[in-house]
Design a protein around this motif. Structure first.
Motif, PDB file in Angstrom:
ATOM      1  N   ARG A  30     -29.169  -9.924  14.658  1.00 14.49           N
ATOM      2  CA  ARG A  30     -28.292 -10.221  13.532  1.00 14.49           C
ATOM      3  C   ARG A  30     -26.898 -10.560  14.033  1.00 14.49           C
ATOM      4  N   GLY A  31     -26.249 -11.508  13.337  1.00 15.84           N
ATOM      5  CA  GLY A  31     -24.871 -11.851  13.606  1.00 15.84           C
ATOM      6  C   GLY A  31     -24.018 -11.578  12.386  1.00 15.84           C
ATOM      7  N   LEU A  32     -22.740 -11.886  12.477  1.00 18.36           N
ATOM      8  CA  LEU A  32     -21.841 -11.663  11.350  1.00 18.36           C
ATOM      9  C   LEU A  32     -22.220 -12.526  10.150  1.00 18.36           C
ATOM     10  N   THR A  33     -22.475 -13.790  10.397  1.00 17.28           N
ATOM     11  CA  THR A  33     -22.811 -14.700   9.302  1.00 17.28           C
ATOM     12  C   THR A  33     -24.319 -14.762   9.134  1.00 17.28           C
ATOM     13  N   GLY A  34     -24.777 -14.530   7.906  1.00 16.24           N
ATOM     14  CA  GLY A  34     -26.203 -14.502   7.629  1.00 16.24           C
ATOM     15  C   GLY A  34     -26.605 -15.565   6.634  1.00 16.24           C
ATOM     16  N   GLY A  35     -27.706 -15.310   5.964  1.00 16.09           N
ATOM     17  CA  GLY A  35     -28.249 -16.282   5.023  1.00 16.09           C
ATOM     18  C   GLY A  35     -29.423 -17.010   5.636  1.00 16.09           C
ATOM     19  N   GLY A  36     -30.620 -16.810   5.072  1.00  4.93           N
ATOM     20  CA  GLY A  36     -31.815 -17.426   5.605  1.00  4.93           C
ATOM     21  C   GLY A  36     -32.241 -18.663   4.834  1.00  4.93           C
ATOM     22  N   VAL A  37     -33.470 -19.086   5.089  1.00  9.53           N
ATOM     23  CA  VAL A  37     -34.002 -20.304   4.477  1.00  9.53           C
ATOM     24  C   VAL A  37     -33.972 -20.204   2.954  1.00  9.53           C
ATOM     25  N   LYS A  38     -34.458 -19.088   2.420  1.00 10.20           N
ATOM     26  CA  LYS A  38     -34.498 -18.933   0.967  1.00 10.20           C
ATOM     27  C   LYS A  38     -33.100 -18.975   0.360  1.00 10.20           C
ATOM     28  N   ASP A  39     -32.124 -18.394   1.074  1.00 11.49           N
ATOM     29  CA  ASP A  39     -30.752 -18.373   0.559  1.00 11.49           C
ATOM     30  C   ASP A  39     -30.168 -19.780   0.493  1.00 11.49           C
ATOM     31  N   VAL A  40     -30.399 -20.565   1.542  1.00  3.11           N
ATOM     32  CA  VAL A  40     -29.890 -21.940   1.564  1.00  3.11           C
ATOM     33  C   VAL A  40     -30.550 -22.774   0.462  1.00  3.11           C
ATOM     34  N   LEU A  41     -31.865 -22.664   0.340  1.00  2.18           N
ATOM     35  CA  LEU A  41     -32.572 -23.451  -0.668  1.00  2.18           C
ATOM     36  C   LEU A  41     -32.193 -23.022  -2.077  1.00  2.18           C
ATOM     37  N   SER A  42     -31.935 -21.725  -2.261  1.00  2.00           N
ATOM     38  CA  SER A  42     -31.528 -21.238  -3.577  1.00  2.00           C
ATOM     39  C   SER A  42     -30.142 -21.748  -3.954  1.00  2.00           C
ATOM     40  N   THR A  43     -29.256 -21.828  -2.955  1.00  2.00           N
ATOM     41  CA  THR A  43     -27.876 -22.253  -3.218  1.00  2.00           C
ATOM     42  C   THR A  43     -27.765 -23.762  -3.396  1.00  2.00           C
ATOM     43  N   TYR A  44     -28.449 -24.537  -2.563  1.00  2.53           N
ATOM     44  CA  TYR A  44     -28.260 -25.986  -2.530  1.00  2.53           C
ATOM     45  C   TYR A  44     -29.430 -26.775  -3.121  1.00  2.53           C
TER      46      TYR A  44
END
Length: 218
Positions: free
Chosen positions: A85-99
């Motif tokens: 894990r790093g400081l900045t996260g967000g996976g595939v589902k998060d990107v697709l949900s947002t954009y």
């Protein structure tokens, strides 16, 4: 050894205090600092800026950062990646949900270009960002020194980071703190898309002097 989120200690010379972890409620401040520092690089994947900043703020891993605070406000932040894990996260589902699927898929391809997983015994830095009004005051150096201490606490042998060719000031800072360039990847065809055409990987060995309390012992 894991560090405790929220542990604070004063910086030298009355400067802002350093705090392990991202303080609750400061997510938007951290996201704004990151966007100011890395928006040129992250923009093609996370634009428009207001959406990108909100995405970063919503998916921070609070225990993967060190912050510098002045008057209770975050004015500097350094992230690191270890243990998957790093400081900045967000996976595939998060990107697709947002954009959305159509706009999200090409953004995922761009984000994949920035993925840097640590090797065994390695801490990967996830970027340093300092508020413009506080640059030149030594906050970047303080954050880098604490990154070295963190690496020693995690029994890492090496710190790794990447710096782009359009950020020579950052490269010079890293060199002053013992980082050396080990390779440069040149991708001139991506300059129009990402705003840079080369990425230099730098390493710094973790030594006994980086261990917690080593400074007091000398």
């Amino acid at each position: 050894m894991e560090t405790t989120e929220g542990t604070a200690h004063p910086a030298e010379g009355g400067r802002p205090v350093l705090r392990r972890g991202i303080p609750a409620g400061s997510e938007e401040q951290v996201a704004a600092l990151y966007w100011e520092a890395f928006g040129r690089k992250l923009g093609p994947a996370l634009n428009p800026p207001e959406v990108g900043r909100a995405f970063i703020a919503a998916h921070l891993h609070h225990d993967r950062g060190v912050t510098a605070l002045a008057g209770g406000r975050v004015v500097g932040v350094a992230g690191y990646r270890i243990g998957g894990r790093g400081l900045t996260g967000g996976g595939v589902k998060d990107v697709l949900s947002t954009y959305g699927p159509l706009r999200g898929l090409p953004r995922l391809a761009i984000l994949a270009l920035f993925e840097r997983e640590p090797a065994q015994g390695e801490l990967v830095m996830d970027g340093i960002a300092v508020e413009a009004a506080h640059r030149g005051s030594g906050i970047g150096s303080l954050l880098l020194r604490d990154m070295a201490t963190l690496a020693a606490e995690h029994d890492c042998r090496r710190i790794r980071l990447d710096v782009i060719d359009v950020n020579p000031r950052a490269k010079a800072l890293y060199e002053r703190h013992g980082f050396t360039a080990v390779r440069t990847e040149r991708t001139p065809c991506l300059r129009g898309l990402l705003g840079f055409s080369a990425v230099t990987t730098m390493h710094r060995q973790v030594t006994r002097a980086d261990a917690p309390g080593a400074g007091e012992a000398r």
